[in-house]
Design a protein around this motif. Structure first.
Motif, PDB file in Angstrom:
ATOM      1  N   LEU A   1      64.707  21.926  87.396  1.00 49.54           N
ATOM      2  CA  LEU A   1      66.042  21.548  86.930  1.00 49.54           C
ATOM      3  C   LEU A   1      65.899  20.584  85.761  1.00 49.54           C
ATOM      4  CD1 LEU A   1      69.155  21.322  87.277  1.00 49.54           C
ATOM      5  CD2 LEU A   1      68.737  19.489  88.920  1.00 49.54           C
ATOM      6  N   ASP A   2      66.538  20.906  84.646  1.00 51.71           N
ATOM      7  CA  ASP A   2      66.508  20.013  83.483  1.00 51.71           C
ATOM      8  C   ASP A   2      67.381  18.790  83.729  1.00 51.71           C
ATOM      9  OD1 ASP A   2      64.888  21.753  82.142  1.00 51.71           O
ATOM     10  OD2 ASP A   2      66.402  22.442  80.715  1.00 51.71           O
ATOM     11  N   ALA A   3      66.809  17.611  83.545  1.00 51.62           N
ATOM     12  CA  ALA A   3      67.605  16.390  83.572  1.00 51.62           C
ATOM     13  C   ALA A   3      68.409  16.290  82.273  1.00 51.62           C
ATOM     14  CB  ALA A   3      66.700  15.169  83.717  1.00 51.62           C
ATOM     15  N   LEU A   4      69.473  15.495  82.283  1.00 52.72           N
ATOM     16  CA  LEU A   4      70.275  15.327  81.067  1.00 52.72           C
ATOM     17  C   LEU A   4      69.451  14.706  79.948  1.00 52.72           C
ATOM     18  CD1 LEU A   4      73.721  14.093  82.454  1.00 52.72           C
ATOM     19  CD2 LEU A   4      73.033  16.410  81.805  1.00 52.72           C
ATOM     20  N   GLY A   5      68.413  13.947  80.307  1.00 52.62           N
ATOM     21  CA  GLY A   5      67.585  13.315  79.291  1.00 52.62           C
ATOM     22  C   GLY A   5      66.540  14.229  78.693  1.00 52.62           C
ATOM     23  N   HIS A   6      66.527  15.504  79.105  1.00 54.71           N
ATOM     24  CA  HIS A   6      65.505  16.440  78.621  1.00 54.71           C
ATOM     25  C   HIS A   6      65.658  16.748  77.138  1.00 54.71           C
ATOM     26  CE1 HIS A   6      62.779  19.736  78.285  1.00 54.71           C
ATOM     27  NE2 HIS A   6      63.702  20.681  78.305  1.00 54.71           N
ATOM     28  N   PHE A   7      66.883  16.764  76.636  1.00 54.61           N
ATOM     29  CA  PHE A   7      67.114  17.158  75.243  1.00 54.61           C
ATOM     30  C   PHE A   7      67.889  16.082  74.486  1.00 54.61           C
ATOM     31  CE2 PHE A   7      65.286  21.221  75.088  1.00 54.61           C
ATOM     32  CZ  PHE A   7      65.525  21.810  73.848  1.00 54.61           C
ATOM     33  N   SER A   8      67.657  16.044  73.195  1.00 53.33           N
ATOM     34  CA  SER A   8      68.440  15.196  72.295  1.00 53.33           C
ATOM     35  C   SER A   8      68.837  16.030  71.090  1.00 53.33           C
ATOM     36  CB  SER A   8      67.630  13.976  71.843  1.00 53.33           C
ATOM     37  OG  SER A   8      66.509  14.373  71.051  1.00 53.33           O
ATOM     38  N   SER A   9      69.797  15.537  70.331  1.00 56.98           N
ATOM     39  CA  SER A   9      70.237  16.215  69.118  1.00 56.98           C
ATOM     40  C   SER A   9      70.393  15.173  68.025  1.00 56.98           C
ATOM     41  CB  SER A   9      71.567  16.945  69.362  1.00 56.98           C
ATOM     42  OG  SER A   9      72.014  17.594  68.183  1.00 56.98           O
ATOM     43  N   HIS A  10      69.607  15.322  66.976  1.00 56.31           N
ATOM     44  CA  HIS A  10      69.607  14.358  65.869  1.00 56.31           C
ATOM     45  C   HIS A  10      69.364  12.937  66.391  1.00 56.31           C
ATOM     46  CE1 HIS A  10      71.022  17.533  63.195  1.00 56.31           C
ATOM     47  NE2 HIS A  10      71.985  17.798  64.056  1.00 56.31           N
ATOM     48  N   GLY A  11      68.459  12.833  67.350  1.00 58.80           N
ATOM     49  CA  GLY A  11      68.088  11.528  67.874  1.00 58.80           C
ATOM     50  C   GLY A  11      69.020  10.955  68.917  1.00 58.80           C
ATOM     51  N   MET A  12      70.077  11.699  69.288  1.00 56.84           N
ATOM     52  CA  MET A  12      71.057  11.204  70.242  1.00 56.84           C
ATOM     53  C   MET A  12      71.012  12.022  71.529  1.00 56.84           C
ATOM     54  SD  MET A  12      72.233   8.756  68.420  1.00 56.84           S
ATOM     55  CE  MET A  12      73.642   8.228  69.405  1.00 56.84           C
ATOM     56  N   MET A  13      71.147  11.332  72.666  1.00 53.82           N
ATOM     57  CA  MET A  13      71.177  11.977  73.969  1.00 53.82           C
ATOM     58  C   MET A  13      72.598  11.961  74.525  1.00 53.82           C
ATOM     59  SD  MET A  13      67.688  10.170  75.370  1.00 53.82           S
ATOM     60  CE  MET A  13      67.833  10.840  77.036  1.00 53.82           C
ATOM     61  N   CYS A  14      72.776  12.506  75.692  1.00 55.03           N
ATOM     62  CA  CYS A  14      74.091  12.559  76.331  1.00 55.03           C
ATOM     63  C   CYS A  14      74.722  11.172  76.401  1.00 55.03           C
ATOM     64  CB  CYS A  14      73.943  13.130  77.738  1.00 55.03           C
ATOM     65  SG  CYS A  14      75.492  13.316  78.633  1.00 55.03           S
ATOM     66  N   GLY A  15      76.014  11.132  76.112  1.00 52.32           N
ATOM     67  CA  GLY A  15      76.722   9.860  76.167  1.00 52.32           C
ATOM     68  C   GLY A  15      76.479   8.969  74.965  1.00 52.32           C
ATOM     69  N   GLY A  16      75.917   9.527  73.882  1.00 49.86           N
ATOM     70  CA  GLY A  16      75.685   8.740  72.678  1.00 49.86           C
ATOM     71  C   GLY A  16      74.487   7.816  72.751  1.00 49.86           C
ATOM     72  N   ARG A  17      73.630   8.007  73.735  1.00 50.91           N
ATOM     73  CA  ARG A  17      72.429   7.175  73.861  1.00 50.91           C
ATOM     74  C   ARG A  17      71.425   7.519  72.771  1.00 50.91           C
ATOM     75  NH1 ARG A  17      74.558   8.384  78.743  1.00 50.91           N
ATOM     76  NH2 ARG A  17      74.514   6.851  80.438  1.00 50.91           N
ATOM     77  N   ILE A  18      70.760   6.508  72.266  1.00 52.24           N
ATOM     78  CA  ILE A  18      69.738   6.705  71.243  1.00 52.24           C
ATOM     79  C   ILE A  18      68.424   7.029  71.941  1.00 52.24           C
ATOM     80  CG2 ILE A  18      68.493   5.658  69.322  1.00 52.24           C
ATOM     81  CD1 ILE A  18      70.908   3.843  68.884  1.00 52.24           C
ATOM     82  N   ALA A  19      67.893   8.223  71.685  1.00 51.41           N
ATOM     83  CA  ALA A  19      66.721   8.710  72.402  1.00 51.41           C
ATOM     84  C   ALA A  19      65.531   7.762  72.276  1.00 51.41           C
ATOM     85  CB  ALA A  19      66.345  10.102  71.896  1.00 51.41           C
ATOM     86  N   ALA A  20      65.331   7.212  71.077  1.00 50.45           N
ATOM     87  CA  ALA A  20      64.189   6.333  70.853  1.00 50.45           C
ATOM     88  C   ALA A  20      64.261   5.065  71.696  1.00 50.45           C
ATOM     89  CB  ALA A  20      64.095   5.967  69.375  1.00 50.45           C
ATOM     90  N   GLU A  21      65.475   4.672  72.075  1.00 51.15           N
ATOM     91  CA  GLU A  21      65.643   3.473  72.887  1.00 51.15           C
ATOM     92  C   GLU A  21      65.572   3.767  74.381  1.00 51.15           C
ATOM     93  OE1 GLU A  21      69.321   1.752  71.699  1.00 51.15           O
ATOM     94  OE2 GLU A  21      68.599   1.159  69.697  1.00 51.15           O
TER      95      GLU A  21
END
Length: 237
Positions: free
Chosen positions: A82-102
């Protein structure tokens, strides 16, 4: 998107307390593929490996006791998963506007949206048998499960998509699990398209999956996976 992600996590934490009663008399189907050496693994992931790191007889304890212990090397996306919501980002952003690098840490996983945030899922399951509807064992590599096709199959098979459902799409490709063609991404793989994902999201499904390695359609000659960021990043599904 914060509310969508929050609703996803909240839903997983409100499972029925009488789960055993709910499952009584039900038929349970194990959809997991075996984890074993040589199993198909996505080209971006390491192969699955299991070995006896300590064998009986390597050492002995008082009283003639000996022990064995295994060493397992695998990616979290090996086999059925099962893919977690944190599995993918788009242009450095994850679900809920989270910054993937952080959110991601150096070698210690994700601070948020990891799979540990998803409680055991108990919900209504729905099958869209696309291969069956097409009268084939395995869909062609270039087959697109577009929204119009999925909706027609649902009507024909008497399937109703409801809020909170887990929707599974059958392409038949799992029949080739032991065949090298199962991982022939260069030639494309059947799966749902973005407009089909939009239809599922409009019906407020809890999750969606399939019997393929990539889930969505893989178009020959491209590495684009637009359904992944749409569902995981934009919709929190």
């Amino acid at each position: 998107m914060g509310s969508i992600c929050g609703n996803f996590l909240e839903l997983t934490q409100n499972m029925p307390a009488d789960i055993l009663d709910a499952l009584a008399g039900r038929t349970i189907h194990d959809l997991s593929v075996p984890l074993e050496a040589g199993m198909p693994v996505h080209p971006a992931h390491p192969p699955f490996s299991l070995a006896l790191q300590r064998r009986h007889g390597d050492t002995s304890r008082t009283g003639g006791m000996s022990s064995a212990n295994e060493l397992i090397v695998m990616c979290g996306h090996s086999g059925t998963h099962l893919d977690a919501l944190g599995h993918f980002s788009s242009h450095g952003m994850m679900c809920g506007g989270r910054i993937a690098a952080e959110v991601q840490t150096g070698g210690r996983g994700l601070r948020e949206l990891g799979i540990e945030t998803v409680a055991p899922v108990v919900c209504r399951g729905v099958l869209l048998d696309v291969a069956g509807a097409e009268g084939v064992d395995v869909l062609p590599q270039d087959f697109s499960v577009a929204a119009e096709i999925a909706q027609a199959i649902a009507r024909a098979q008497g399937v109703e998509i409801r809020a909170g459902d887990a929707v599974l799409v059958r392409t038949g490709l799992i029949r080739q699990w032991d065949d090298p063609e199962f991982l022939d991404f260069d030639g494309g793989q059947p799966g749902i398209t973005v407009d089909c994902a939009e239809w599922l999201a409009a019906n407020d499904v809890f999750m969606a999956g399939s019997d393929t390695m990539a889930f969505e359609q893989v178009v020959e000659g491209t590495d684009a996976l637009p359904v992944h960021p749409y569902l995981l990043v934009d919709q929190g599904i």
